[in-house]
Design an enzyme around this catalytic site. Structure first.
Site, mmCIF file in Angstrom:
data_model
loop_
_atom_site.group_PDB
_atom_site.id
_atom_site.type_symbol
_atom_site.label_atom_id
_atom_site.label_comp_id
_atom_site.label_asym_id
_atom_site.label_seq_id
_atom_site.Cartn_x
_atom_site.Cartn_y
_atom_site.Cartn_z
ATOM 1 N N HIS A 1 23.634 -45.185 -87.914
ATOM 2 C CA HIS A 1 24.773 -44.846 -87.071
ATOM 3 C C HIS A 1 25.626 -46.077 -86.791
ATOM 4 O O HIS A 1 26.868 -45.991 -86.826
ATOM 5 C CB HIS A 1 24.282 -44.235 -85.762
ATOM 6 N N CYS B 1 37.456 -46.373 -76.206
ATOM 7 C CA CYS B 1 38.172 -45.264 -75.586
ATOM 8 C C CYS B 1 37.617 -43.909 -75.997
ATOM 9 O O CYS B 1 37.879 -42.912 -75.322
ATOM 10 C CB CYS B 1 39.657 -45.335 -75.926
#
Length: 450
Positions: A95, A53
């Protein structure tokens, strides 16, 4: 065949530098469909896509960085370049670890993200996108994510957008006597319903598939009910607070539905959004989306700063382990190619020697004699290649790809060399390696080169 690991390129469109609309633009297809599309790009051997989301990220593996970067252009069609963050090979590895640990989440340390990474990994595997490079990278990210949660306090307090939404509602309204409506029955909606359980007087869960809504209601201790989406207009009128978290591609609440609902707080945590942006103009309706949760999470971020520092050190440690793991694989594959070349030479020379000996003997060679010859040949190969094997392992550890490339040229002509660190890397066989090779090996390599 590419020796060792390929080159990873990544791209991230997340809440930290992109709006909800920009994230939506990057999520037009499912994770699996996006992986399948990336794999069709020339030169791409692996692909992984993570869409939640508050983020959309894609990673590809290719032989060249430029090829990998070009392959990501299609994934970013329709996305404002200013909303994207490009990630190089090592940046991508770090990351992914930070994402799995929750350090890149809107709610720092949230638990849900590690499950989303795992699900995205399975989706990519199902699409054929996970090879040795991304397998090591994503599994390492999942491993350090689990370590972060078990060894630190990174996930204490607010740990999901669902609970953050409820905390935002509590800061805006008195919820003790409120009726809450949760639209959706997925993970985010479930977390929101659980967080509302102790905060409100009544919870209504609305979902397209009624049994799924009923399943959530059964978990709640407070007064609760399940309804289908057909009853949504009535349910909204009765609700004081609404949390929407469906997986619908279309808006489930429009302005017309909200015109007569009265004073209502709506928090839309869906991606794509469930509530039309035009609802902001409806009188007495207060609409919040993912961007609004930033203030709620600021305090949590402050509380978890110390734990985050510990997790950062953990990531540094695990990153070094991952790089060493890649290097070992590179060395092992080159060593394997070296032994394959030596075995071919050994087998040919052994056949020649046996033929000559049998020609000079009326009775030929006995099985025992042949075994002695084979054992001697095996021992010679092992002893001759022992020092080069160690040299190659040391070369990989020290990023000495000149030596690695030379070994590839000698023993694996069909394998693609790693890029040398220096543009003026010398050709030919290093003197140390040449001294360790028998004349028969050098003679054959010279013939192969010609």
């Amino acid at each position: 065949m590419n020796i060792g690991t390929g080159i990873i390129a990544g791209v991230s469109v997340s809440y930290s530098h992109a709006s909800v609309e920009q994230i939506e633009a990057a999520c037009e297809t499912s994770e699996r469909e996006a992986v399948e599309a990336l794999l069709k790009r020339p030169g791409v051997s692996e692909a992984f896509v993570l869409q939640t989301c508050n983020r959309a990220e894609a990673y590809v593996v290719a032989d060249e960085a430029e090829t990998a970067r070009e392959a990501l252009d299609d994934y970013l069609v329709g996305v404002d370049p200013g909303a994207t963050r490009e990630l190089g090979h090592e940046e991508s590895l770090r990351h992914l670890m930070r994402v799995a640990c929750g350090l890149e989440s809107l709610v720092i340390g949230e638990d849900q993200i590690i499950g989303q990474v795992r699900e995205a990994y399975e989706a990519a595997r199902g699409a054929g996108g996970i090879g040795s490079t991304l397998d090591d990278a994503v599994l390492k990210a999942l491993h350090v994510g689990e370590r972060a949660r078990s060894e630190t306090a990174i996930n204490e307090g607010v740990v999901s957008l669902g609970s953050a939404a409820v905390e935002l509602a509590e800061s805006e309204r008195d919820l003790a006597d409120a009726t809450a409506l949760v639209v959706g029955a997925g993970k985010m909606a479930t977390l929101a319903a659980r967080a509302l359980d102790d905060a409100v007087n009544r919870v209504v869960v609305a979902n397209r598939t009624l049994p799924h809504a009923e399943h959530i209601v059964e978990e709640l201790d407070t007064d609760a009910a399940a309804v289908g989406l057909a009853a949504l207009p009535i349910a909204v009128e009765e609700a004081d607070i609404v949390v929407t978290a469906t997986g619908s591609d279309d808006h489930v609440l429009d302005s017309d539905t909200l015109e007569e609902v009265g004073e209502t707080l709506i928090i839309d945590i869906a991606q794509p959004r469930d509530v039309t942006p035009a609802a902001r103009t409806v009188e007495e309706v207060e609409l919040h989306d993912l961007d609004s949760l930033q203030s709620v999470t600021d305090e949590t971020r402050s509380q978890r700063r110390e734990a985050a520092e510990t997790v950062e050190a953990m990531i540094d440690e695990e990153f070094d382990h991952l790089i060493a793991q890649y290097k070992r694989k590179r060395a092992d594959q080159v060593i394997g190619a070296m032994y394959e070349g030596a075995e071919r030479i050994k087998a040919r020379e052994l056949r020649t020697a046996v033929s000559k000996l049998e020609a000079e003997s009326d009775d030929g060679l006995t099985d025992e004699q042949q075994e002695i010859l084979e054992s001697m040949a095996d021992a010679l190969v092992g002893q001759i290649l022992s020092a080069p094997t160690q040299s190659l392992r040391d070369a990989a550890e020290n990023d000495d790809w000149t030596t690695i490339n030379t070994a590839l040229q000698l023993f694996g002509p069909g394998l693609k060399p790693e890029p040398a660190n220096r543009p003026d890397a010398p050709d030919g066989i290093p003197d140390e390696m040449r001294r360790q090779m028998p004349d028969a090996v050098l003679e054959q390599l010279t013939v192969d080169d010609d």
